[in-house]
Motif scaffolding. Structure first.
Motif, mmCIF file in Angstrom:
data_model
loop_
_atom_site.group_PDB
_atom_site.id
_atom_site.type_symbol
_atom_site.label_atom_id
_atom_site.label_comp_id
_atom_site.label_asym_id
_atom_site.label_seq_id
_atom_site.Cartn_x
_atom_site.Cartn_y
_atom_site.Cartn_z
ATOM 1 N N ASN A 74 20.568 43.750 35.135
ATOM 2 C CA ASN A 74 21.600 43.861 36.161
ATOM 3 C C ASN A 74 22.834 43.051 35.784
ATOM 4 O OD1 ASN A 74 20.207 45.572 37.901
ATOM 5 N ND2 ASN A 74 19.263 43.899 39.039
ATOM 6 N N PHE A 75 23.984 43.612 36.072
ATOM 7 C CA PHE A 75 25.259 42.914 35.857
ATOM 8 C C PHE A 75 26.272 43.499 36.830
ATOM 9 C CE2 PHE A 75 25.733 46.762 33.463
ATOM 10 C CZ PHE A 75 27.083 47.062 33.464
ATOM 11 N N ALA A 76 27.414 42.861 36.930
ATOM 12 C CA ALA A 76 28.508 43.349 37.767
ATOM 13 C C ALA A 76 29.743 43.549 36.905
ATOM 14 C CB ALA A 76 28.796 42.363 38.899
ATOM 15 N N LEU A 77 30.597 44.441 37.353
ATOM 16 C CA LEU A 77 31.888 44.665 36.714
ATOM 17 C C LEU A 77 32.977 44.268 37.701
ATOM 18 C CD1 LEU A 77 31.331 48.148 35.030
ATOM 19 C CD2 LEU A 77 31.859 46.015 33.827
ATOM 20 N N ARG A 78 33.829 43.350 37.309
ATOM 21 C CA ARG A 78 34.896 42.922 38.208
ATOM 22 C C ARG A 78 36.250 42.989 37.511
ATOM 23 N NH1 ARG A 78 36.999 37.950 37.265
ATOM 24 N NH2 ARG A 78 35.751 36.399 36.140
ATOM 25 N N SER B 160 50.975 39.147 46.316
ATOM 26 C CA SER B 160 50.169 38.226 45.512
ATOM 27 C C SER B 160 49.080 38.912 44.709
ATOM 28 C CB SER B 160 49.549 37.157 46.422
ATOM 29 O OG SER B 160 48.754 37.776 47.435
ATOM 30 N N HIS B 161 48.201 39.696 45.378
ATOM 31 C CA HIS B 161 47.088 40.325 44.663
ATOM 32 C C HIS B 161 46.570 41.509 45.460
ATOM 33 C CE1 HIS B 161 44.178 38.586 47.497
ATOM 34 N NE2 HIS B 161 44.910 37.486 47.436
ATOM 35 N N ALA C 83 40.872 47.179 32.703
ATOM 36 C CA ALA C 83 40.137 46.079 32.075
ATOM 37 C C ALA C 83 39.172 45.470 33.082
ATOM 38 C CB ALA C 83 41.111 45.025 31.552
ATOM 39 N N PHE C 84 37.916 45.355 32.705
ATOM 40 C CA PHE C 84 36.884 44.808 33.594
ATOM 41 C C PHE C 84 36.100 43.716 32.851
ATOM 42 C CE2 PHE C 84 37.836 48.914 35.328
ATOM 43 C CZ PHE C 84 37.741 48.751 36.694
ATOM 44 N N ILE C 85 35.601 42.761 33.613
ATOM 45 C CA ILE C 85 34.857 41.643 33.036
ATOM 46 C C ILE C 85 33.372 41.812 33.350
ATOM 47 C CG2 ILE C 85 34.523 39.142 33.092
ATOM 48 C CD1 ILE C 85 37.492 38.879 33.776
ATOM 49 N N ILE C 86 32.540 41.720 32.319
ATOM 50 C CA ILE C 86 31.085 41.795 32.498
ATOM 51 C C ILE C 86 30.628 40.493 33.144
ATOM 52 C CG2 ILE C 86 28.865 42.038 31.327
ATOM 53 C CD1 ILE C 86 30.317 43.520 29.094
ATOM 54 N N THR C 87 30.091 40.590 34.353
ATOM 55 C CA THR C 87 29.790 39.401 35.159
ATOM 56 C C THR C 87 28.292 39.291 35.431
ATOM 57 O OG1 THR C 87 31.946 39.652 36.221
ATOM 58 C CG2 THR C 87 30.368 38.192 37.303
ATOM 59 N N MET D 77 45.137 41.455 40.039
ATOM 60 C CA MET D 77 44.084 42.459 40.166
ATOM 61 C C MET D 77 43.014 42.064 41.185
ATOM 62 S SD MET D 77 45.402 44.691 38.391
ATOM 63 C CE MET D 77 44.136 45.891 38.772
ATOM 64 N N GLY D 78 43.010 40.839 41.642
ATOM 65 C CA GLY D 78 42.265 40.474 42.831
ATOM 66 C C GLY D 78 40.808 40.089 42.696
ATOM 67 N N HIS D 79 40.246 40.075 41.471
ATOM 68 C CA HIS D 79 38.850 39.644 41.317
ATOM 69 C C HIS D 79 37.925 40.514 42.184
ATOM 70 C CE1 HIS D 79 36.234 36.095 40.094
ATOM 71 N NE2 HIS D 79 35.425 36.798 40.861
ATOM 72 N N LEU D 80 38.031 41.834 42.043
ATOM 73 C CA LEU D 80 37.263 42.779 42.849
ATOM 74 C C LEU D 80 36.082 43.331 42.051
ATOM 75 C CD1 LEU D 80 40.230 44.769 44.447
ATOM 76 C CD2 LEU D 80 39.026 42.769 45.369
ATOM 77 N N TYR D 81 34.998 43.666 42.750
ATOM 78 C CA TYR D 81 33.767 44.133 42.111
ATOM 79 C C TYR D 81 33.601 45.645 42.289
ATOM 80 C CZ TYR D 81 32.401 39.192 42.016
ATOM 81 O OH TYR D 81 32.360 37.834 41.787
#
Length: 293
Positions: free
Chosen positions: A148-152, A107-108, A128-132, A158-162
């Motif tokens: 501050n921000f996170a990259l996921r 699944s992921h 590919a990462f999303i600026i969160t 890809m599992g929505h991992l940080y």
């Protein structure tokens, strides 16, 4: 004597049992192939998911925003390449680096999961990462220097991992360099917070709080440990996708106390043109080529 001296077609000894064994092995193989459970099928499925083409976000105003899908690229240092032939040349992207257990994932991807620097600079699921947002900023709001921000990772496989890091210890450090480890986790915390910092240290304070232009060189600093995200080209990892370079969190300073190429990153966005994937791939203006910038 261990094992069979003849094939099952030669009727000697327990030939009937040998025939039955071969039939069972063939039946088991056909059933696994039908269900897609063969190792070669699972490996192909992993490659299909993580290497699937990704569409990076297109910045309308030239700045980075929360919620955008981007690619982090460590550019080649041409001066270093000419003076020192030992580093691995080329541009490298921050990429997900799953271990062999990911071949059996249906699944992921799950945490913990590693990262590495890949020479594949085409946008795909791996890089590919999303600026969160971590401070309540809404999607579409500009990301600013020092914020501050996170990259996921993306959703689905890809599992929505940080992207995360923490101070090195005797029990936890990067595999090759034994510096501060960088990996992926499924829990967001202060260890998953990062900041973008302006390149020139003399102008760093003046840019604090200003929106960050996309596709320009910046530094990415881990908020908790104040160490820069780095690509170590002299440390090679063997991954499921071939030879890649190690990623760590460590600040490299030259004699002028300025961060070196290991810490340089370009946060790449998509290109509105149909025939070019990213803004990084766009030809530079003639004036820039002449000036060598």
């Amino acid at each position: 004597m261990n094992g069979r001296s003849f094939s099952s077609s030669v009727r000697v000894g327990n030939w009937n049992e040998d025939v039955s064994l071969d039939e069972d092995l063939l039946k088991d193989f056909l059933e696994k192939r039908e269900k897609g459970e063969l190792l070669v099928q699972r490996s192909s499925n992993l490659n299909k998911n993580v290497l699937q083409k990704a569409e990076l976000s297109i910045s309308k105003d030239g700045f980075l925003h929360f919620g955008e899908m981007v690619m982090l690229l460590n550019p080649e240092n041409s001066e270093q390449s000419l003076s020192n032939p030992s580093p691995v040349y080329g541009n490298y992207t921050l990429s997900v680096n799953p271990d062999e257990s990911a071949i059996h994932v249906k699944s992921h991807l799950t945490a913990p999961c590693g990262v590495s620097a890949s020479s594949n600079v085409k946008p795909c699921g791996r890089n590919a990462f999303i600026i969160t947002s971590v401070d309540g900023s809404e999607p579409g709001e500009p990301l600013c220097y020092g914020q501050n921000f996170a990259l996921r990772t993306t959703e689905e496989f890809m599992g929505h991992l940080y992207l995360t890091s923490d101070r090195k210890s005797f029990l936890k450090s990067s595999k090759k360099s034994h510096l501060q480890e960088v990996s992926l986790t499924d829990q967001d915390s202060f260890e998953t917070c990062w900041q973008v910092v302006y390149m020139d240290p003399q102008l760093r304070l003046e840019h604090e709080g200003l929106p960050i232009p996309a596709n320009t060189k910046v530094l990415i600093i881990h908020s908790k440990t104040n160490q820069c995200l780095a690509v170590l080209r002299k440390y090679i990892l063997w991954t499921l996708f071939g030879k890649e370079c190690e990623i760590t969190a460590h600040t490299y300073l030259n004699g002028h106390r300025v961060e070196e190429n290991e810490n340089h990153w370009i946060i790449v966005t998509g290109n509105p043109s149909d025939d070019i994937n990213t803004m990084f791939d766009r030809p530079k203006p003639l004036s820039e080529d002449i000036n060598g910038s």
